[in-house]
Motif scaffolding. Structure first.
Motif, short mmCIF file in Angstrom:
data_model
loop_
_atom_site.label_atom_id
_atom_site.label_comp_id
_atom_site.label_asym_id
_atom_site.label_seq_id
_atom_site.Cartn_x
_atom_site.Cartn_y
_atom_site.Cartn_z
N GLU A 15 -79.98 25.66 26.41
CA GLU A 15 -80.47 26.50 27.51
C GLU A 15 -81.51 25.49 27.51
O GLU A 15 -82.58 25.23 26.42
CB GLU A 15 -81.37 28.00 25.97
N ALA A 18 -86.96 27.01 27.82
CA ALA A 18 -88.03 28.39 27.80
C ALA A 18 -88.99 27.33 27.43
O ALA A 18 -88.56 25.88 26.93
CB ALA A 18 -87.80 28.30 26.17
N THR A 23 -88.94 31.86 23.06
CA THR A 23 -87.90 32.22 23.98
C THR A 23 -86.77 31.43 24.70
O THR A 23 -85.88 32.02 25.31
CB THR A 23 -89.52 31.76 24.97
N SER A 24 -86.76 30.81 23.65
CA SER A 24 -85.25 29.93 23.55
C SER A 24 -84.51 30.62 23.13
O SER A 24 -83.40 30.57 23.79
CB SER A 24 -85.51 28.42 22.56
N ASN A 27 -83.93 33.76 25.70
CA ASN A 27 -82.98 32.62 27.20
C ASN A 27 -81.43 32.66 27.09
O ASN A 27 -80.61 33.41 27.23
CB ASN A 27 -83.83 31.38 27.20
N CYS A 30 -80.22 35.92 26.82
CA CYS A 30 -79.48 36.67 27.80
C CYS A 30 -78.30 35.33 28.61
O CYS A 30 -77.23 36.24 29.20
CB CYS A 30 -80.79 35.97 28.67
N ASP A 102 -91.02 33.98 32.81
CA ASP A 102 -89.59 34.91 32.75
C ASP A 102 -88.90 34.70 33.72
O ASP A 102 -90.05 35.03 34.30
CB ASP A 102 -90.46 35.97 32.10
#
Length: 103
Positions: A15, A18, A23-24, A27, A30, A102
């Motif tokens: 990833e 981010a 956020t990493s 993500n 996700c 985002d």
């Protein structure tokens, strides 16, 4: 990860979008959900030992709650100085309007 942990190279997904740790993690989750990987299998996170110490701290959990309103993982465990495992939460797919990058 390939040489030390014997993880097949084609099983590693990085990833790289981010700007910060929470956020990493979100993500990465996700990626798990969007690719229909099993959400019951733990995600392996690798970083520096000092960064992993921060991730497993109560401070990090409080920052996640303050900035995102939720924590995107459960059963977070340190398995080595530089590694964690956790189970991702489906709430990771929620878009954060406050986060400029985002997806």
């Amino acid at each position: 990860m390939v040489s030390q942990l014997k993880v097949p190279a084609d099983a590693i997904i990085m990833e790289s979008h981010a700007r910060h740790t929470m956020t990493s993690i979100r993500n990465a989750n996700c990626i798990v959900f969007r690719n229909r990987m099993s959400e019951k299998k733990p995600v392996l996170g690798v970083s520096t030992a000092s960064h992993i110490t921060y991730i497993i701290s109560e401070r990090f959990k409080k920052v996640c709650m303050r900035d995102m309103g939720l924590v995107h993982y459960k059963d977070l465990k340190r398995i080595a100085d530089d590694q964690i495992v956790y189970i991702p939460f489906f709430s990771s797919l929620q878009i954060n309007a406050k986060e400029l990058l985002d997806p």
